[in-house]
Design a protein around this motif. Structure first.
Motif, short mmCIF file in Angstrom:
data_model
loop_
_atom_site.label_atom_id
_atom_site.label_comp_id
_atom_site.label_asym_id
_atom_site.label_seq_id
_atom_site.Cartn_x
_atom_site.Cartn_y
_atom_site.Cartn_z
N PRO A 25 -6.75 -7.64 -4.06
CA PRO A 25 -7.72 -7.68 -5.16
C PRO A 25 -7.95 -6.30 -5.76
CG PRO A 25 -8.85 -7.78 -3.05
CD PRO A 25 -7.39 -7.87 -2.76
N GLY A 26 -8.56 -6.29 -6.95
CA GLY A 26 -8.94 -5.03 -7.58
C GLY A 26 -7.83 -4.27 -8.24
N THR A 27 -6.66 -4.88 -8.44
CA THR A 27 -5.52 -4.16 -9.01
C THR A 27 -5.50 -4.15 -10.53
OG1 THR A 27 -4.19 -6.18 -8.79
CG2 THR A 27 -4.06 -4.57 -6.99
N SER A 28 -6.29 -5.01 -11.17
CA SER A 28 -6.40 -5.02 -12.63
C SER A 28 -7.71 -5.70 -13.01
CB SER A 28 -5.22 -5.75 -13.28
OG SER A 28 -5.38 -7.17 -13.19
N ARG A 29 -8.05 -5.65 -14.29
CA ARG A 29 -9.28 -6.29 -14.74
C ARG A 29 -9.17 -7.80 -14.79
NH1 ARG A 29 -6.97 -4.38 -19.62
NH2 ARG A 29 -6.92 -5.88 -21.36
N PHE A 30 -7.98 -8.33 -14.53
CA PHE A 30 -7.75 -9.76 -14.61
C PHE A 30 -7.87 -10.45 -13.26
CE2 PHE A 30 -5.17 -7.66 -17.89
CZ PHE A 30 -5.86 -8.12 -19.01
N VAL A 31 -8.25 -9.68 -12.23
CA VAL A 31 -8.46 -10.26 -10.90
C VAL A 31 -9.81 -9.78 -10.38
CG1 VAL A 31 -5.98 -10.36 -10.41
CG2 VAL A 31 -7.29 -8.36 -9.69
N THR A 32 -10.25 -10.36 -9.26
CA THR A 32 -11.52 -9.97 -8.69
C THR A 32 -11.56 -8.46 -8.41
OG1 THR A 32 -13.00 -10.21 -6.77
CG2 THR A 32 -10.66 -10.57 -6.38
N GLN A 33 -12.74 -7.87 -8.62
CA GLN A 33 -12.90 -6.43 -8.41
C GLN A 33 -13.35 -6.08 -6.99
OE1 GLN A 33 -11.85 -4.12 -10.89
NE2 GLN A 33 -10.98 -6.14 -11.35
N ARG A 34 -13.32 -7.07 -6.11
CA ARG A 34 -13.57 -6.76 -4.70
C ARG A 34 -12.56 -5.72 -4.22
NH1 ARG A 34 -14.54 -11.10 0.26
NH2 ARG A 34 -14.31 -9.63 1.99
N ARG A 35 -13.03 -4.64 -3.63
CA ARG A 35 -12.17 -3.52 -3.24
C ARG A 35 -11.76 -3.63 -1.78
NH1 ARG A 35 -10.15 -1.38 -7.88
NH2 ARG A 35 -11.80 -1.34 -9.46
N GLU A 36 -10.66 -4.30 -1.56
CA GLU A 36 -10.15 -4.46 -0.21
C GLU A 36 -8.76 -3.82 -0.12
OE1 GLU A 36 -11.57 -5.60 2.39
OE2 GLU A 36 -13.26 -6.82 1.69
N PRO A 37 -8.57 -2.83 0.76
CA PRO A 37 -7.24 -2.24 0.91
C PRO A 37 -6.23 -3.18 1.55
CG PRO A 37 -8.75 -1.32 2.54
CD PRO A 37 -9.58 -2.16 1.60
N ASP A 38 -6.74 -4.19 2.24
CA ASP A 38 -5.88 -5.17 2.92
C ASP A 38 -4.82 -4.49 3.78
OD1 ASP A 38 -7.27 -7.29 1.93
OD2 ASP A 38 -5.77 -7.96 0.51
N GLN A 39 -5.27 -3.51 4.56
CA GLN A 39 -4.36 -2.77 5.43
C GLN A 39 -4.10 -3.58 6.70
OE1 GLN A 39 -3.51 0.31 4.04
NE2 GLN A 39 -1.81 0.33 5.49
N VAL A 40 -2.86 -3.96 6.92
CA VAL A 40 -2.53 -4.84 8.03
C VAL A 40 -2.29 -4.04 9.31
CG1 VAL A 40 -0.03 -4.86 7.61
CG2 VAL A 40 -1.13 -6.82 8.72
N LYS A 41 -2.68 -4.62 10.44
CA LYS A 41 -2.41 -4.06 11.76
C LYS A 41 -1.62 -5.09 12.56
CE LYS A 41 -6.70 -1.36 11.93
NZ LYS A 41 -7.98 -1.13 12.66
N ILE A 42 -0.55 -4.65 13.19
CA ILE A 42 0.22 -5.50 14.10
C ILE A 42 -0.33 -5.28 15.50
CG2 ILE A 42 2.48 -6.08 15.02
CD1 ILE A 42 3.74 -4.98 12.49
N LEU A 43 -0.94 -6.31 16.07
CA LEU A 43 -1.60 -6.18 17.37
C LEU A 43 -0.70 -6.58 18.54
CD1 LEU A 43 -5.12 -7.66 16.47
CD2 LEU A 43 -4.30 -5.30 16.27
N SER A 44 0.30 -7.39 18.28
CA SER A 44 1.16 -7.84 19.39
C SER A 44 2.47 -8.37 18.83
CB SER A 44 0.46 -8.96 20.18
OG SER A 44 0.34 -10.14 19.40
#
Length: 361
Positions: A50-69
């Motif tokens: 989200p938050g990449t342009s004015r045409f999508v939600t402005q929620r600011r989430e980096p969505d950084q993934v973690k591999i746990l296993s």
């Protein structure tokens, strides 16, 4: 809550809520020995973020993934490799604004799962829709990145937005163009039209629907099953499970009703190594089994239900009210569904590949 898992041999279970501390998934059935790094997954997640342009939600989430296993690296491996054990992935939620939803705590938003969740469970998480939020699809995209590793580089999966509202893109497809604009449009000429249309919808407190086309090329002939495991049925179910999707068609789809038998038949001539098809009205599947042609599907995404325009509804106690949804929402949720559609196609095909190998060797 049941049914949080999809797939047969390549199985994905997602967990978490829109405004919880994190969302995640567990992927079971991934073969060992595949290279898998967070960067491989992040590339796909950044397209949906989200938050990449004015045409999508402005929620600011980096969505950084973690591999746990499920991955391992030492001096004997050329980078992190899957171990064949369950792969657990997690994304932390960092930009929740739960107070935006306080006014709809006891009010049902039309078009959302508010009323149905209450009817089924007697309880619902009203903060952004909880489990019913499209935020869950981030983990499908993460799983899709793993599925692409199972499929290998030869199979190419790509999707594009082909219609927003009444405005259709041309039939011409420049797939490289999808990476160069905020709509994932494969037709650069339609971009300013969609920009103007969605700016007007957003200013009016409304929203718009979209149609997405997704295809996979170089899928071998023979994947799928002829009765209850039809490849097109599995794909349709996967695409229909995406939030806000209300219709799926394979190949010519509903247009097949207008064709004659000879027009609709994918006629064949002799090819160098396999039959040469003269059309692809069946979308790369015949009798539930892949033909070797491009696997082609389209899905329609309804207009975003969260809008600023007041709409008629009722409360949990049956009082008639008007609902106006505050917060940060996509004026066209179909845009960010493009990488989700690719991910679901990848997961279905990874599962089909493993099932085919399991039966046929």
């Amino acid at each position: 809550m049941s049914h949080n898992t999809f797939g047969h041999l390549f199985r994905v279970t997602t967990w978490g809520e829109s405004h919880g501390p994190a969302i995640g998934c567990v992927i079971d059935g991934c073969p060992p020995g595949l290279t898998l790094t967070p960067e491989m997954i992040q590339r796909d997640l950044d397209r949906r973020r989200p938050g990449t342009s004015r045409f999508v939600t402005q929620r600011r989430e980096p969505d950084q993934v973690k591999i746990l296993s499920g991955v391992f690296e030492d001096d004997r491996t050329d980078g992190p490799r899957t171990t064949g054990t369950p792969i657990s992935l997690m994304i932390e939620n960092v930009d929740q604004r739960s107070k935006d939803y306080s006014e709809i705590r006891d009010r049902y938003r039309p078009g959302h799962a508010d009323q149905t969740y209450d009817a089924k469970y007697g309880l619902r998480d009203y903060r952004g829709g909880g489990r019913s939020s499209a935020r869950e699809t981030a983990m499908r995209v993460a799983a899709g990145a793993v599925a692409r590793q199972v499929l290998g580089p030869h199979i190419l999966i790509r999707a594009a937005t082909i219609q927003i509202g009444n405005h259709k893109a041309s039939l011409r497809r420049d797939w490289d163009e999808t990476a160069c604009n905020p709509f994932f449009a494969a037709d650069a000429e339609i971009v300013p039209v969609w920009e103007s249309f969605l700016d007007e919808a957003r200013k009016a407190g409304s929203s718009a629907g979209a149609i997405i086309e997704v295809e996979a090329i170089n899928v071998p002939a023979g994947w799928g099953a002829p009765v209850y495991g039809k490849l097109d049925a599995e794909l349709a179910a996967a695409l229909m499970s995406i939030n806000a999707v209300k219709g799926v068609e394979i190949g010519a789809g509903f247009e097949a009703a207008r064709l004659s038998g000879e027009e609709n038949a994918d006629q064949m001539r002799k090819g160098a190594e396999a039959p040469q098809f003269l059309s692809n009205n069946n979308g790369g599947v015949a009798g539930g089994i892949s033909t070797g042609q491009a696997l082609l599907a389209r899905l329609v995404v309804k207009p975003t239900s969260s809008i600023l325009t007041p709409v008629k509804s009722v409360t949990r106690d049956g009082e008639e009210v008007e609902v106006r949804t505050k917060g940060r929402h996509d004026p066209c949720v179909g845009i960010r569904a493009v990488p989700v559609a690719e991910a679901m196609m990848a997961c279905v095909l990874a599962d089909a590949k493993l099932r085919h190998q399991g039966q046929m060797g």
